[in-house]
Enzyme design. Structure first.
Site, PDB file in Angstrom:
ATOM      1  N   ASP A  73       0.952  -1.052   0.070  1.00 34.60           N
ATOM      2  CA  ASP A  73      -0.051   0.011   0.036  1.00 34.60           C
ATOM      3  C   ASP A  73       0.769   1.298   0.102  1.00 34.60           C
ATOM      4  O   ASP A  73       1.479   1.609   0.976  1.00 34.60           O
ATOM      5  CB  ASP A  73      -0.781  -0.026   1.282  1.00 34.60           C
ATOM      6  CG  ASP A  73      -1.866   1.117   1.258  1.00 34.60           C
ATOM      7  OD1 ASP A  73      -1.763   2.136   0.503  1.00 34.60           O
ATOM      8  OD2 ASP A  73      -2.469   1.395   2.630  1.00 34.60           O
ATOM      9  N   GLY A 128       1.620   4.846   0.189  1.00 38.90           N
ATOM     10  CA  GLY A 128       0.973   6.176   0.564  1.00 38.90           C
ATOM     11  C   GLY A 128       1.816   7.430   0.102  1.00 38.90           C
ATOM     12  O   GLY A 128       2.754   7.266  -0.718  1.00 38.90           O
ATOM     13  N   ASN A 129       1.487   8.681   0.628  1.00 42.86           N
ATOM     14  CA  ASN A 129       2.178   9.844   0.030  1.00 42.86           C
ATOM     15  C   ASN A 129       3.546   9.884   0.977  1.00 42.86           C
ATOM     16  O   ASN A 129       4.405  10.543   0.360  1.00 42.86           O
ATOM     17  CB  ASN A 129       1.312  10.940   0.578  1.00 42.86           C
ATOM     18  CG  ASN A 129       0.212  11.293  -0.685  1.00 42.86           C
ATOM     19  OD1 ASN A 129       0.327  11.229  -1.629  1.00 42.86           O
ATOM     20  ND2 ASN A 129      -1.296  11.214  -0.054  1.00 42.86           N
ATOM     21  N   SER A 130       3.606   9.472   2.133  1.00 48.33           N
ATOM     22  CA  SER A 130       5.013   9.564   2.881  1.00 48.33           C
ATOM     23  C   SER A 130       5.363   8.162   3.160  1.00 48.33           C
ATOM     24  O   SER A 130       6.614   8.109   3.333  1.00 48.33           O
ATOM     25  CB  SER A 130       4.620  10.423   4.069  1.00 48.33           C
ATOM     26  OG  SER A 130       3.645   9.815   5.047  1.00 48.33           O
ATOM     27  N   TYR A 163     -19.238   9.158  -6.509  1.00 49.39           N
ATOM     28  CA  TYR A 163     -18.080  10.100  -6.162  1.00 49.39           C
ATOM     29  C   TYR A 163     -17.010  10.050  -7.256  1.00 49.39           C
ATOM     30  O   TYR A 163     -16.653   9.073  -7.339  1.00 49.39           O
ATOM     31  CB  TYR A 163     -17.643   9.463  -4.749  1.00 49.39           C
ATOM     32  CG  TYR A 163     -16.762  10.305  -3.937  1.00 49.39           C
ATOM     33  CD1 TYR A 163     -16.959  10.810  -2.660  1.00 49.39           C
ATOM     34  CD2 TYR A 163     -15.377  10.636  -4.622  1.00 49.39           C
ATOM     35  CE1 TYR A 163     -16.266  11.793  -1.978  1.00 49.39           C
ATOM     36  CE2 TYR A 163     -14.534  11.357  -3.827  1.00 49.39           C
ATOM     37  CZ  TYR A 163     -14.947  12.033  -2.580  1.00 49.39           C
ATOM     38  OH  TYR A 163     -14.045  12.804  -1.840  1.00 49.39           O
ATOM     39  N   ASP A 206      -7.171   3.965  -1.905  1.00 46.94           N
ATOM     40  CA  ASP A 206      -7.201   3.606  -0.680  1.00 46.94           C
ATOM     41  C   ASP A 206      -8.426   3.583  -0.213  1.00 46.94           C
ATOM     42  O   ASP A 206      -9.109   2.477   0.728  1.00 46.94           O
ATOM     43  CB  ASP A 206      -6.193   4.344   0.145  1.00 46.94           C
ATOM     44  CG  ASP A 206      -6.545   5.937   0.066  1.00 46.94           C
ATOM     45  OD1 ASP A 206      -7.333   6.343  -0.980  1.00 46.94           O
ATOM     46  OD2 ASP A 206      -5.990   6.558   0.903  1.00 46.94           O
ATOM     47  N   ASP A 222     -11.074   6.132   8.071  1.00 52.53           N
ATOM     48  CA  ASP A 222      -9.551   5.880   8.129  1.00 52.53           C
ATOM     49  C   ASP A 222      -9.020   7.082   8.739  1.00 52.53           C
ATOM     50  O   ASP A 222      -8.888   8.102   8.163  1.00 52.53           O
ATOM     51  CB  ASP A 222      -9.165   5.575   6.595  1.00 52.53           C
ATOM     52  CG  ASP A 222      -7.527   5.216   6.360  1.00 52.53           C
ATOM     53  OD1 ASP A 222      -6.947   5.298   7.415  1.00 52.53           O
ATOM     54  OD2 ASP A 222      -7.119   4.654   5.341  1.00 52.53           O
ATOM     55  N   SER A 265      -3.265  11.327   8.943  1.00 54.86           N
ATOM     56  CA  SER A 265      -2.821  12.679   8.943  1.00 54.86           C
ATOM     57  C   SER A 265      -4.205  13.475   8.526  1.00 54.86           C
ATOM     58  O   SER A 265      -4.427  14.390   8.710  1.00 54.86           O
ATOM     59  CB  SER A 265      -1.723  12.944   8.091  1.00 54.86           C
ATOM     60  OG  SER A 265      -2.112  12.280   6.715  1.00 54.86           O
ATOM     61  N   THR A 312      -6.413  24.384  29.921  1.00 54.97           N
ATOM     62  CA  THR A 312      -5.867  24.640  28.416  1.00 54.97           C
ATOM     63  C   THR A 312      -5.884  23.181  27.572  1.00 54.97           C
ATOM     64  O   THR A 312      -6.216  22.975  26.404  1.00 54.97           O
ATOM     65  CB  THR A 312      -4.841  25.322  28.170  1.00 54.97           C
ATOM     66  OG1 THR A 312      -5.221  26.852  28.910  1.00 54.97           O
ATOM     67  CG2 THR A 312      -4.436  25.658  26.649  1.00 54.97           C
TER      68      THR A 312
END
Length: 206
Positions: A5, A7-9, A67, A73, A88, A91, A143
């Site tokens: 698989d 991916g981008n990174s 779509y 993916d 999924d 990021s 905070t």
């Protein structure tokens, strides 16, 4: 049988129930020694994947959807679910609704890590880590909790809104974490790879 698989990174490999990964830069130096069935969302590695040992599974998936531009993916993940919501969480968080093997649509949100980095860039006081145990019912009184609440609550409510009574199938790096906020849910770490295995068997590609 070795699956991949891209991916981008990072690039993930799957064989015999074991998953390994490497950065894309390292993958560019990788030389396959056996046939590898893959899907890829990364156009920068197209030349690398022209090696005849790489077999692209993308053309073999048949997902009913209106779509336009649905990533392979997401197509692979959705193909593993007949009816339910596929989340999924990486990021970016992709959320897709499936009904009787048809894809009804979906959307994309910033991921938890992405939002944490965004808050940190605003002011040092907002540079916090993800809480492993935050209650989303009472309003925060400090905070750190406020940032966590501001990130998680909208994500949870948005997914709940589209899911209704449908089962939610989580995958991705933050999937196991998010799953705890939903009753009718399951975490499938290797959902995409399981979908690829099923496709290969169904189409007799191995």
């Amino acid at each position: 049988m070795l699956l991949c698989d891209v991916g981008n990174s990072r690039v993930k490999f799957y064989k015999g129930g074991v998953t390994q990964s490497m950065p894309v830069a390292e993958f560019m130096r990788y030389e396959p020694k056996e046939r590898i069935f893959f899907i890829s969302v990364n156009d920068s590695v197209k030349k690398k994947l022209k090696n005849p040992l790489f077999v692209d599974l993308a053309p073999h998936f048949e997902l009913k959807t209106a779509y336009r531009g649905l990533g392979i993916d997401r197509i692979a993940a959705c193909s593993a679910v007949s009816t339910g919501v596929v989340v999924d969480a990486g990021s970016a968080i992709t959320v897709d609704l499936m009904f009787k093997s048809s894809h009804l649509g979906g959307f994309i949100m910033p991921g938890i890590g992405t939002l944490l980095k965004s808050f940190a860039s605003i002011a040092p006081v907002l540079d916090v880590t993800l809480s492993t145990n935050i209650d989303l019912d009472p309003l925060p009184q400090k905070t750190v909790s406020a940032v966590n609440y501001g990130i998680l609550k909208p994500i949870v409510l948005t997914i709940e809104n589209i899911a209704g009574n449908n089962k939610i199938y989580f995958t991705g790096g933050d999937g196991a974490y998010l799953m705890r906020y939903f009753r009718n849910s399951i975490y499938e770490k290797d959902l995409i790879f399981k979908s690829m295995v099923s496709l290969i068997a169904k189409k007799g590609l191995a």
